[in-house]
Design a protein around this motif. Sequence first.
Motif, PDB file in Angstrom:
ATOM      1  N   UNK A   1     -88.449 -14.726  11.378  1.00  0.00           N
ATOM      2  CA  UNK A   1     -87.756 -15.573  12.386  1.00  0.00           C
ATOM      3  C   UNK A   1     -88.635 -16.087  13.561  1.00  0.00           C
ATOM      4  N   UNK A   2     -88.535 -16.926  14.328  1.00  0.00           N
ATOM      5  CA  UNK A   2     -89.220 -17.265  15.662  1.00  0.00           C
ATOM      6  C   UNK A   2     -88.804 -16.357  16.648  1.00  0.00           C
ATOM      7  N   UNK A   3     -89.818 -16.028  17.462  1.00  0.00           N
ATOM      8  CA  UNK A   3     -89.485 -15.088  18.814  1.00  0.00           C
ATOM      9  C   UNK A   3     -88.255 -15.553  19.443  1.00  0.00           C
ATOM     10  N   UNK A   4     -88.202 -16.763  19.709  1.00  0.00           N
ATOM     11  CA  UNK A   4     -86.980 -17.263  20.819  1.00  0.00           C
ATOM     12  C   UNK A   4     -85.505 -17.078  19.869  1.00  0.00           C
ATOM     13  N   UNK A   5     -85.581 -16.743  18.639  1.00  0.00           N
ATOM     14  CA  UNK A   5     -84.273 -16.254  17.661  1.00  0.00           C
ATOM     15  C   UNK A   5     -84.257 -14.967  17.968  1.00  0.00           C
ATOM     16  N   UNK A   6     -85.172 -14.162  18.102  1.00  0.00           N
ATOM     17  CA  UNK A   6     -85.093 -12.451  17.891  1.00  0.00           C
ATOM     18  C   UNK A   6     -84.858 -12.089  19.607  1.00  0.00           C
TER      19      UNK A   6
ATOM     20  N   UNK B   1     -96.743 -13.970  14.046  1.00  0.00           N
ATOM     21  CA  UNK B   1     -97.350 -13.461  12.833  1.00  0.00           C
ATOM     22  C   UNK B   1     -97.371 -14.678  11.821  1.00  0.00           C
ATOM     23  N   UNK B   2     -98.220 -14.531  10.913  1.00  0.00           N
ATOM     24  CA  UNK B   2     -98.285 -15.641   9.745  1.00  0.00           C
ATOM     25  C   UNK B   2     -96.833 -15.776   9.216  1.00  0.00           C
ATOM     26  N   UNK B   3     -96.153 -14.839   8.906  1.00  0.00           N
ATOM     27  CA  UNK B   3     -94.842 -14.657   8.226  1.00  0.00           C
ATOM     28  C   UNK B   3     -93.522 -15.008   9.260  1.00  0.00           C
ATOM     29  N   UNK B   4     -93.750 -15.161  10.508  1.00  0.00           N
ATOM     30  CA  UNK B   4     -92.961 -15.037  11.414  1.00  0.00           C
ATOM     31  C   UNK B   4     -93.149 -14.522  12.695  1.00  0.00           C
ATOM     32  N   UNK B   5     -92.700 -13.418  13.075  1.00  0.00           N
ATOM     33  CA  UNK B   5     -92.879 -12.617  14.380  1.00  0.00           C
ATOM     34  C   UNK B   5     -93.106 -11.122  14.263  1.00  0.00           C
ATOM     35  N   UNK B   6     -93.956 -10.753  14.754  1.00  0.00           N
ATOM     36  CA  UNK B   6     -94.390  -9.044  14.768  1.00  0.00           C
ATOM     37  C   UNK B   6     -93.460  -8.366  15.957  1.00  0.00           C
ATOM     38  N   UNK B   7     -92.634  -7.741  15.509  1.00  0.00           N
ATOM     39  CA  UNK B   7     -91.702  -7.033  16.720  1.00  0.00           C
ATOM     40  C   UNK B   7     -92.263  -5.611  16.813  1.00  0.00           C
ATOM     41  N   UNK B   8     -92.641  -5.259  17.901  1.00  0.00           N
ATOM     42  CA  UNK B   8     -93.087  -3.710  18.225  1.00  0.00           C
ATOM     43  C   UNK B   8     -92.083  -3.179  19.069  1.00  0.00           C
ATOM     44  N   UNK B   9     -91.490  -1.952  18.865  1.00  0.00           N
ATOM     45  CA  UNK B   9     -90.759  -1.272  19.823  1.00  0.00           C
ATOM     46  C   UNK B   9     -91.413   0.162  20.046  1.00  0.00           C
TER      47      UNK B   9
ATOM     48  N   UNK C   1     -82.589  -5.144  13.215  1.00  0.00           N
ATOM     49  CA  UNK C   1     -83.010  -6.427  13.881  1.00  0.00           C
ATOM     50  C   UNK C   1     -83.569  -7.440  13.068  1.00  0.00           C
ATOM     51  N   UNK C   2     -84.041  -6.994  12.090  1.00  0.00           N
ATOM     52  CA  UNK C   2     -84.699  -8.275  11.242  1.00  0.00           C
ATOM     53  C   UNK C   2     -83.769  -8.736  10.050  1.00  0.00           C
ATOM     54  N   UNK C   3     -82.617  -8.073   9.756  1.00  0.00           N
ATOM     55  CA  UNK C   3     -81.833  -8.376   9.079  1.00  0.00           C
ATOM     56  C   UNK C   3     -80.618  -9.284   9.900  1.00  0.00           C
ATOM     57  N   UNK C   4     -80.353  -9.127  10.941  1.00  0.00           N
ATOM     58  CA  UNK C   4     -79.630  -9.915  11.906  1.00  0.00           C
ATOM     59  C   UNK C   4     -80.317 -11.180  12.448  1.00  0.00           C
ATOM     60  N   UNK C   5     -81.584 -11.254  12.644  1.00  0.00           N
ATOM     61  CA  UNK C   5     -82.257 -12.331  13.162  1.00  0.00           C
ATOM     62  C   UNK C   5     -82.682 -13.205  11.761  1.00  0.00           C
ATOM     63  N   UNK C   6     -82.808 -12.806  10.626  1.00  0.00           N
ATOM     64  CA  UNK C   6     -83.059 -13.423   9.525  1.00  0.00           C
ATOM     65  C   UNK C   6     -81.919 -14.207   8.933  1.00  0.00           C
ATOM     66  N   UNK C   7     -80.775 -13.852   9.503  1.00  0.00           N
ATOM     67  CA  UNK C   7     -79.551 -14.415   8.898  1.00  0.00           C
ATOM     68  C   UNK C   7     -79.356 -16.257   9.293  1.00  0.00           C
TER      69      UNK C   7
END
Length: 177
Positions: A39-44, A129-137, A171-177
């Motif tokens: 998903x795009x950063x603005x969706x996450x 990232x190539x396939x979307x957004x790399x999210x680091x916590x 977070x991935x599951x929610x943002x990719x819906x």
Amino acid sequence: MKMFAIFFAVFFVAVGAVLVFAATKPDVFEVRRTIVVNAAPDKIFPYINDFKRWMVWSPYENKDPAMQRTYSSTTSGKGATYAWNGDKNVGSGSMEIMDAPSPSRVTIKLDFTKPFEAHNIADFRLEPANDGTQVSWSMSGPTPFFGKILHVFIDMDKMVGRDFEAGLANLKAVAEK
């Protein structure tokens, strides 16, 4: 009497060894986990930047169903605060968003009051990232000597890292819906 003296000598040597080993632990700890979200950063970003939206992905929100939550009048963006008071699984503390440049980062001041007092920084980074957004916590903070002793017996990276992995998967599951 001789056995008693040997027991105490071994005990004090063991305690001394733990204290010396603890003294070699780092003064600062850091736990970091990363995932790629399709998903795009603005969706996450809104899920991280708004404390009320943490209910759908944070692994800590379900550890104590009776946890008491207090939100400031603003729940998202710089200055938003959130406090919780829960059982032994979540303890008590508060968070404040210190910085939140959309849609790339959210930096949070994280203060625990129970079961131990601690003052840490949590940081979320969103990078294309190539396939979307790399999210680091990540979470980092000082390690006082008592904390160093605990770190001899508890692997902080493993313990907190599991929660971060679960939260990022949510977070991935929610943002990719």
